[in-house]
Motif scaffolding. Structure first.
Motif, PDB file in Angstrom:
ATOM      1  N   THR A  67       2.406  10.116  -7.627  1.00 42.58           N
ATOM      2  CA  THR A  67       1.438  10.000  -8.726  1.00 42.58           C
ATOM      3  C   THR A  67       2.073  10.493 -10.030  1.00 42.58           C
ATOM      4  O   THR A  67       1.951   9.844 -11.081  1.00 42.58           O
ATOM      5  CB  THR A  67       0.168  10.828  -8.420  1.00 42.58           C
ATOM      6  OG1 THR A  67      -0.369  10.401  -7.166  1.00 42.58           O
ATOM      7  CG2 THR A  67      -0.887  10.680  -9.486  1.00 42.58           C
TER       8      THR A  67
ATOM      9  N   ASN B 179       4.686   8.037 -11.272  1.00 44.81           N
ATOM     10  CA  ASN B 179       3.996   6.844 -11.780  1.00 44.81           C
ATOM     11  C   ASN B 179       3.443   7.097 -13.182  1.00 44.81           C
ATOM     12  O   ASN B 179       3.606   6.274 -14.097  1.00 44.81           O
ATOM     13  CB  ASN B 179       2.853   6.469 -10.816  1.00 44.81           C
ATOM     14  CG  ASN B 179       2.143   5.198 -11.224  1.00 44.81           C
ATOM     15  OD1 ASN B 179       2.410   4.131 -10.694  1.00 44.81           O
ATOM     16  ND2 ASN B 179       1.247   5.277 -12.213  1.00 44.81           N
TER      17      ASN B 179
ATOM     18  N   TRP C  77       2.449  -2.142 -16.247  1.00 46.28           N
ATOM     19  CA  TRP C  77       2.474  -0.859 -15.522  1.00 46.28           C
ATOM     20  C   TRP C  77       1.151  -0.138 -15.709  1.00 46.28           C
ATOM     21  O   TRP C  77       0.715   0.079 -16.833  1.00 46.28           O
ATOM     22  CB  TRP C  77       3.631   0.027 -16.020  1.00 46.28           C
ATOM     23  CG  TRP C  77       3.810   1.193 -15.107  1.00 46.28           C
ATOM     24  CD1 TRP C  77       3.377   2.469 -15.296  1.00 46.28           C
ATOM     25  CD2 TRP C  77       4.442   1.159 -13.827  1.00 46.28           C
ATOM     26  NE1 TRP C  77       3.695   3.234 -14.198  1.00 46.28           N
ATOM     27  CE2 TRP C  77       4.342   2.461 -13.284  1.00 46.28           C
ATOM     28  CE3 TRP C  77       5.065   0.152 -13.074  1.00 46.28           C
ATOM     29  CZ2 TRP C  77       4.858   2.770 -12.022  1.00 46.28           C
ATOM     30  CZ3 TRP C  77       5.573   0.469 -11.831  1.00 46.28           C
ATOM     31  CH2 TRP C  77       5.472   1.771 -11.320  1.00 46.28           C
TER      32      TRP C  77
ATOM     33  N   ALA D 208      -1.948   5.825 -12.149  1.00 42.86           N
ATOM     34  CA  ALA D 208      -2.327   5.910 -10.735  1.00 42.86           C
ATOM     35  C   ALA D 208      -3.005   7.233 -10.420  1.00 42.86           C
ATOM     36  O   ALA D 208      -2.777   8.241 -11.100  1.00 42.86           O
ATOM     37  CB  ALA D 208      -1.093   5.747  -9.850  1.00 42.86           C
TER      38      ALA D 208
ATOM     39  N   ASP E  83      -4.414   2.200 -10.657  1.00 45.71           N
ATOM     40  CA  ASP E  83      -4.347   1.783  -9.255  1.00 45.71           C
ATOM     41  C   ASP E  83      -4.412   3.040  -8.404  1.00 45.71           C
ATOM     42  O   ASP E  83      -4.055   4.124  -8.864  1.00 45.71           O
ATOM     43  CB  ASP E  83      -3.010   1.087  -8.961  1.00 45.71           C
ATOM     44  CG  ASP E  83      -2.969  -0.328  -9.515  1.00 45.71           C
ATOM     45  OD1 ASP E  83      -4.049  -0.917  -9.730  1.00 45.71           O
ATOM     46  OD2 ASP E  83      -1.856  -0.834  -9.730  1.00 45.71           O
TER      47      ASP E  83
ATOM     48  N   THR F 136      -2.749   5.461  -5.818  1.00 44.77           N
ATOM     49  CA  THR F 136      -1.312   5.750  -5.722  1.00 44.77           C
ATOM     50  C   THR F 136      -0.620   4.955  -4.616  1.00 44.77           C
ATOM     51  O   THR F 136       0.525   4.535  -4.779  1.00 44.77           O
ATOM     52  CB  THR F 136      -1.098   7.265  -5.503  1.00 44.77           C
ATOM     53  OG1 THR F 136      -1.704   7.936  -6.605  1.00 44.77           O
ATOM     54  CG2 THR F 136       0.370   7.629  -5.436  1.00 44.77           C
TER      55      THR F 136
ATOM     56  N   SER G 141       0.854   1.915  -5.863  1.00 46.24           N
ATOM     57  CA  SER G 141       1.871   1.994  -6.924  1.00 46.24           C
ATOM     58  C   SER G 141       3.182   1.410  -6.409  1.00 46.24           C
ATOM     59  O   SER G 141       3.564   1.626  -5.258  1.00 46.24           O
ATOM     60  CB  SER G 141       2.078   3.463  -7.328  1.00 46.24           C
ATOM     61  OG  SER G 141       3.277   3.598  -8.066  1.00 46.24           O
TER      62      SER G 141
END
Ligand code: ADP
Length: 554
Positions: A133, A136, A162, A165, A194, A196, A199
Motif C-alpha cells: 500500500t 503504491n 495509476w 490503494a 483500488d 491493495t 494493485s
C-alpha cells in the motif's frame, strides 16, 4: 461453547519458529524472526537445491460467498502428506483486510486445518500488504508532485491510470477528486482507489524472481499518458529504486506453521477475480527448494485462479502442477442446482445432482491442461448420505477420482485418502499443455479462455475496449498473457448464471496494460477493483479482550 476457527487456533500449541525452520531445512542465518512464531526467509542464504519439489495445485468449483474450503483443504492435505512421511510444505496467499472485515472471512484455513498464528496472519501479519500500500501510494504522490513541480514529462492529468490503494473495501473511494484548494495544493484531477490486492505492485511482487527483477518490473509499470498520448512509465519518473527499497522486506517470503507443525510459507495475496489470484512465485519456488511436495492454492474456482496459475504464474516460473485438486462441497453443488443461499443447509440430493454440471465443467477444464484432477469433497456435518451418494455415483459414471475429505474436523487424518490419490496422480506422466500462446492475438487469447475454460460461445469488446486494444497493439504490448477480471460466482460474467451456463458471450469493457506484472487485465461484467462492504460486515462481531486476545475473528 461451539468450536470456531479462532478458538481452535488459540488452543493449538505452536512450536517456536526456529523449530519449524529446522524441520524445513532453513539454516539459522536465513531466518529473520518476527516474534516467536513468524519469520521471513532470506532466500539468498538458503543452501542450493539439487531438485525442485513437485507442485500440487488446489482449486475449486464456482464458490458460494462463504468459500468452499480451498485453504482448509490445502492445509489439511499438506498435514496428511506429512502424516504419510512426505517432505511437504504449504504455500498460501496472505489474507486481505477487505474480506476479513467484510463477508468472506480470513484465508488461513479452518477447523483443525489452519495455519498459525491465525489472528496475526489475518490482521497485519509481517506488514507486507501495508508495504505494498505504501509503495503504491508513494508512486501516486510522486506522480502528483511531478505535475505540481512543472510537469516536465508533459503528463496529461486526465490520462493518469495509476490509482491510489487501500487494503479495505471502501466503495466511497472508487472515484475521488484530489488537489482542490488552490495552486498550493497541487493540480486538481479525478483519481480513484483500488483495493491493495488489485494493485499492480501486488502482482509485481508476486511474479518477480529477484530484487533486481522486482525493480525492473516496477520500472515498466505504466502510470499514464502524455498530452501526445505517449505512455509514461515509472522509469520516466525515476522512482523504481525508491519503490523497490520500500518493498525489500515485503519481498521476502514469510514462514509460519500449520496446527500439525507442517512448515508453511504465506506470501503475496492478489484476489483471483480482479487480479491473478496466486501466492508469490518466490514463495512457491522457495518451498520447492525446501520440500519434495508443495501444496499451493489459487483463488476462487478453476475458471479464475487455476486458469491464471496455468497461464500466468507457472508460465513465468517455467513449471506446471504435478497434480490438481478440485474442492467441491455439497452446499455449493446445491446452489448450482438452483437452491437459494438461505436454504443451503437443508438436505436436497436432487439439487446436488442438478448442480454437478458445475463441477463437471471444472474437471473438464483441468483435463484440457493434460492433468487428471482429484476431487476433494470437503465434508460438512450437515451433508447427508443421499447427497454424498449423488456425487459418488456421478464420479463413477464419469471416471473421476473423488476423496471424501474431513480435514476441517480431523486435521491431516481427515485427508489421508485424498493424499494417497494425489501422490498417485503426481507420479503419473502427463502431457501438460497451456491453452493459448502469448503470441496469439488478444482476441484469440480471450476467445480461448471463454470457450475452453468458461464454456461460453464468444467474446465481445465494447467500443472503449476496442480503442484500448488498438493502442496496445500500437505500442507492441499485445503479446502478454491475459488476466481476466470476472465474477467468481458464475462461469459467465453474470453472477446469477449458476450451474453450467452455455451459449453466453463475455463482454470485455476495459483492457488495462500491466507491463510490470506482464499481463493485460481484461475487465468483464460489473466487476470492481475496489469492492464494497456488505450490510452486516464481519467486523461487527470483532473485538479485543483486555488481555489483548482477538475475539470474533470467525
Ligand atoms: P476458500 O479458501 O475456498 O475460500 P476457506 O478454506 O477459507 O475457503 O474456508 C471458508 C470458511 O469455511 C472457513 O471459515 C472455514 O473454517 C469454513 N470451512 C471450510 N471447510 C469446512 C468444513 N468442512 N466444515 C465446516 N466449515 C468449514
Amino acid at each position: 461453547m461451539a468450536f470456531t476457527d479462532l478458538s481452535i487456533a488459540m488452543d493449538a500449541k505452536m512450536l517456536p519458529i526456529q523449530e519449524i525452520a529446522e524441520r524445513a531445512g532453513i539454516p539459522g542465518e536465513a531466518l529473520e524472526q518476527y516474534g516467536n512464531y513468524k519469520a521471513k526467509i532470506n532466500v539468498d542464504l538458503l543452501p542450493p537445491a539439487e531438485n525442485l519439489g513437485k507442485v500440487v495445485l488446489v482449486t475449486a468449483i464456482s464458490p458460494t460467498p462463504a468459500g468452499e474450503g480451498k485453504s482448509t483443504v490445502t492445509v489439511g492435505l499438506a498435514d496428511a502428506l506429512k502424516q504419510l512421511e512426505e517432505s511437504v510444505m504449504v504455500a498460501l496467499r496472505e489474507p486481505s483486510l477487505g474480506p476479513v472485515m467484510g463477508v468472506k472471512g480470513g484465508a488461513t484455513g479452518g477447523g483443525f486445518a489452519q495455519v498459525l498464528p491465525m489472528e496475526d496472519i489475518n490482521l497485519h501479519f509481517t506488514g507486507d500488504i501495508h508495504a505494498i500500500t505504501s509503495a503504491n501510494n508513494a508512486l501516486a504522490a510522486f506522480i502528483d508532485n511531478h505535475l505540481h513541480q512543472g510537469n516536465a514529462l508533459n503528463i496529461d492529468p486526465r490520462r493518469i491510470t495509476w490509482k491510489r490503494a487501500l487494503d479495505i473495501n471502501d466503495r466511497a473511494l472508487r472515484e475521488v477528486t484530489i488537489g482542490l484548494g488552490g495552486p498550493a495544493q497541487g493540480v486538481p484531477r479525478q483519481d480513484g482507489f483500488d483495493i491493495t490486492v488489485a494493485s499492480e505492485i501486488m502482482a509485481v511482487l508476486c511474479l518477480a524472481t529477484s530484487l533486481e527483477d522486482l525493480k525492473e518490473r516496477l520500472s515498466l509499470m505504466v502510470v499514464g499518458y502524455t498530452y501526445q498520448k505517449e505512455p509514461v512509465m515509472v522509469r520516466d519518473l525515476g522512482v523504481e529504486g525508491a519503490l523497490a527499497l520500500l518493498l525489500k522486506d515485503a519481498f521476502k517470503p514469510n514462514l509460519v506453521q500449520t496446527i500439525e507443525g507442517t512448515p508453511a510459507i504465506i506470501h503475496g495475496g492478489p484476489f483471483a477475480n480482479i487480479a491473478h489470484g496466486c501466492n508469490s512465485l518466490i514463495a512457491t519456488q522457495t518451498a520447492r527448494r525446501l520440500a519434495d511436495v508443495v501444496v499451493t492454492e489459487a483463488g476462487f474456482g478453476a475458471d479464475l485462479g487455476a486458469e491464471k496459475f496455468m497461464h500466468i504464474k507457472s508460465r513465468k516460473g517455467d513449471f506446471h502442477p504435478d497434480a490438481v485438486v478440485v474442492v467441491a462441497t455439497v452446499r455449493a453443488l446445491k446452489m448450482h442446482g438452483g437452491i437459494v443461499k438461505t436454504e443451503l443447509a437443508e438436505a436436497n440430493h436432487e439439487a446436488v445432482r442438478r448442480g454437478m454440471v458445475n463441477l463437471a465443467k471444472h474437471v473438464d477444464t483441468i483435463r484440457q491442461f493434460g492433468i487428471e484432477p482429484v476431487v476433494a469433497l470437503n465434508r460438512f456435518v450437515t451433508d447427508t448420505d443421499a447427497e454424498l451418494a449423488e456425487i459418488f455415483s456421478w464420479a463413477e459414471a464419469e471416471g473421476v477420482q473423488v476423496a471424501l475429505t474431513n480435514v476441517w474436523e480431523q486435521g491431516g487424518k481427515g485427508g489421508l485418502e485424498l493424499a494417497k490419490l494425489v501422490l498417485q496422480e503426481m507420479e503419473r506422466p502427463k502431457d501438460f499443455v497451456r491453452l493459448y500462446d502469448e503470441t496469439d492475438s488478444v482476441e484469440e487469447k480471450l476467445r480461448t479462455i471463454v470457450q475452453k475454460v468458461y464454456g461460453g460461445a464468444d467474446i465481445q469488446l465494447t467500443d472503449a475496449a476496442q480503442k484500448q486494444l488498438a493502442e496496445l497493439k500500437k505500442f507492441g504490448w499485445d503479446e502478454l498473457p491475459i488476466c481476466m477480471a470476472k465474477t467468481q460466482y458464475s462461469l459467465s460474467d453474470q453472477p446469477k448464471l449458476l450451474g453450467r451456463p452455455e451459449g453466453f458471450t463475455i463482454t470485455v469493457r476495459e483492457i488495462m496494460p500491466k507491463l510490470g506484472a506482464g499481463f493485460l487485465v481484461c475487465l468483464t461484467g460489473d466487476i470492481m477493483t475496489m469492492p464494497g462492504l456488505p450490510k452486516q460486515p464481519a467486523a461487527l462481531k470483532m473485538d479485543v479482550g483486555a488481555d489483548g486476545k482477538a475475539i470474533g475473528l470467525f
